[in-house]
Design a protein around this motif. Structure first.
Motif, PDB file in Angstrom:
ATOM      1  N   ASP A 142     -77.284 -16.704 -62.984  1.00 12.44           N
ATOM      2  CA  ASP A 142     -76.201 -17.686 -63.059  1.00 12.44           C
ATOM      3  C   ASP A 142     -76.711 -19.115 -62.932  1.00 12.44           C
ATOM      4  OD1 ASP A 142     -74.123 -15.682 -63.158  1.00 12.44           O
ATOM      5  OD2 ASP A 142     -74.505 -15.322 -61.031  1.00 12.44           O
TER       6      ASP A 142
ATOM      7  N   HIS B  25     -73.408 -10.602 -55.672  1.00 14.92           N
ATOM      8  CA  HIS B  25     -74.280 -11.755 -55.940  1.00 14.92           C
ATOM      9  C   HIS B  25     -75.498 -11.741 -55.024  1.00 14.92           C
ATOM     10  CE1 HIS B  25     -71.419 -14.035 -58.546  1.00 14.92           C
ATOM     11  NE2 HIS B  25     -70.553 -13.274 -57.905  1.00 14.92           N
TER      12      HIS B  25
ATOM     13  N   GLY C 243     -71.561  -5.550 -58.917  1.00 16.38           N
ATOM     14  CA  GLY C 243     -70.984  -6.849 -59.241  1.00 16.38           C
ATOM     15  C   GLY C 243     -71.280  -7.921 -58.214  1.00 16.38           C
TER      16      GLY C 243
ATOM     17  N   HIS D  94     -76.143 -12.301 -60.371  1.00 17.73           N
ATOM     18  CA  HIS D  94     -75.172 -11.266 -60.030  1.00 17.73           C
ATOM     19  C   HIS D  94     -75.505  -9.998 -60.776  1.00 17.73           C
ATOM     20  CE1 HIS D  94     -73.273 -12.591 -63.820  1.00 17.73           C
ATOM     21  NE2 HIS D  94     -72.734 -11.380 -63.849  1.00 17.73           N
ATOM     22  N   ARG D  95     -75.052  -8.898 -60.238  1.00 18.60           N
ATOM     23  CA  ARG D  95     -75.260  -7.597 -60.885  1.00 18.60           C
ATOM     24  C   ARG D  95     -73.959  -7.197 -61.578  1.00 18.60           C
ATOM     25  NH1 ARG D  95     -78.601  -3.456 -57.721  1.00 18.60           N
ATOM     26  NH2 ARG D  95     -80.213  -4.251 -59.091  1.00 18.60           N
ATOM     27  N   GLU D  96     -74.060  -6.842 -62.844  1.00 16.36           N
ATOM     28  CA  GLU D  96     -72.871  -6.456 -63.585  1.00 16.36           C
ATOM     29  C   GLU D  96     -72.313  -5.144 -63.025  1.00 16.36           C
ATOM     30  OE1 GLU D  96     -73.211  -8.307 -67.973  1.00 16.36           O
ATOM     31  OE2 GLU D  96     -74.513  -6.575 -67.604  1.00 16.36           O
ATOM     32  N   LYS D  97     -70.988  -5.025 -63.019  1.00 13.49           N
ATOM     33  CA  LYS D  97     -70.331  -3.834 -62.461  1.00 13.49           C
ATOM     34  C   LYS D  97     -70.572  -2.620 -63.355  1.00 13.49           C
ATOM     35  CE  LYS D  97     -66.683  -6.483 -60.209  1.00 13.49           C
ATOM     36  NZ  LYS D  97     -65.234  -6.715 -60.080  1.00 13.49           N
TER      37      LYS D  97
ATOM     38  N   PHE E 187     -80.111  -7.803 -63.046  1.00 11.77           N
ATOM     39  CA  PHE E 187     -79.321  -8.960 -62.634  1.00 11.77           C
ATOM     40  C   PHE E 187     -79.121  -9.934 -63.794  1.00 11.77           C
ATOM     41  CE2 PHE E 187     -80.996  -7.565 -58.509  1.00 11.77           C
ATOM     42  CZ  PHE E 187     -79.843  -7.593 -57.733  1.00 11.77           C
ATOM     43  N   VAL E 188     -78.030 -10.659 -63.723  1.00 12.63           N
ATOM     44  CA  VAL E 188     -77.734 -11.734 -64.667  1.00 12.63           C
ATOM     45  C   VAL E 188     -77.926 -13.057 -63.934  1.00 12.63           C
ATOM     46  CG1 VAL E 188     -75.972 -12.799 -66.122  1.00 12.63           C
ATOM     47  CG2 VAL E 188     -76.073 -10.301 -65.898  1.00 12.63           C
TER      48      VAL E 188
END
Length: 260
Positions: A232, A191, A189, A257-260, A229-230
């Motif tokens: 932002d 960044h 999760g 960010h990386r999702e948990k 990664f997502v």
């Protein structure tokens, strides 16, 4: 010239003070101010203001002895750990952290930061906060799968990397490989913020011409998404200055960010 025929940052090193003087000094003829100083500081400030990028530990993995990108971060993280590949860069950075005579002058960057925050009278407080937050400056080894082996670092809430991937990678596979290594230091999760130069093949420090990896915005986006990664935020600023010190075409700021 190719990767082999030019000097390579993490193999050969460079004069860290000359690097700062060429690209980030306060001298009137410093043509890179808009791209390498103002653009990163403005976008980092905007990224941190909403308050969702914060936490206990921030790891900085950047080229040279940069400090300007930490002026905004110090307000949102309790501990900043700076990782460097070069003893010379560590010495240059510690000279400033310890307020030694002859340290590089970063007052122009700090002033820009406090002006953006609407706290123009708090220049000394800002520099003091950075010095207090940067609790460790440690050498890493990029050749190892775990670049901090045998040390164990606390997992980071955020990693900032300025220009490092640009200057250590020889090709796209290298970029992905180093990105995975850096990501190992990140919490689930967490960044990641990358600041880089696009379509660059070289940069100059003193008499030395060093290798740089050429990539574009599309490659950066696709690679980060491919690594889980997502995205932002992503901003690109085209180059407007004229200098033969380096041949980049634009600069990029990308926060993920990386999702948990």
């Amino acid at each position: 010239m190719d990767f082999v025929s030019r000097k390579i940052y993490h193999v050969h090193g460079f004069d860290s003070r000359q690097h700062l003087e060429h690209y980030l000094s306060a001298k009137p003829d410093m043509v890179f101010e808009e791209d390498f100083l103002i653009f990163p500081i403005e976008n980092l400030t905007k990224a941190f203001i909403p308050g969702h990028i914060k936490g206990d530990v921030l790891i900085d993995l950047s080229i040279g002895s940069f400090i300007h990108h930490l002026y905004s971060a110090c307000e949102f993280f309790n501990h900043i750990i700076v990782l460097k590949v070069s003893d010379r860069c560590i010495m240059e950075l510690k000279r400033w952290l310890d307020t030694r005579t002859g340290a590089f002058e970063w007052g122009h960057a700090a002033q820009l930061q406090v002006d953006l925050e609407g706290k123009s009278t708090q220049l000394q407080d800002k520099e003091g906060k950075v010095r207090e937050a940067v609790q460790h400056v440690v050498k890493c080894n990029l050749k190892k799968e775990n670049i901090m082996d045998p040390m164990v670092l606390p997992p980071a809430d955020c990693i900032i990397s300025v220009m490092l991937l640009d200057n250590i990678c020889k090709d796209q596979d290298d970029y992905r490989r180093y990105l995975r290594k850096f990501s190992q230091l990140l919490k689930p999760g967490g960044h990641l913020i990358l600041i880089g130069a696009l379509d660059v093949t070289y940069y100059t420090v003193g008499e030395d011409k060093l290798h740089a990896f050429s990539y574009d915005e599309d490659f950066a986006r696709k690679t980060l998404v491919g690594e889980g990664f997502v995205i932002d935020d992503c901003k690109v600023k085209k180059r407007t200055n004229v200098s033969d010190l380096t041949d980049y075409k634009a600069v990029i700021f990308i926060a993920v960010h990386r999702e948990k």
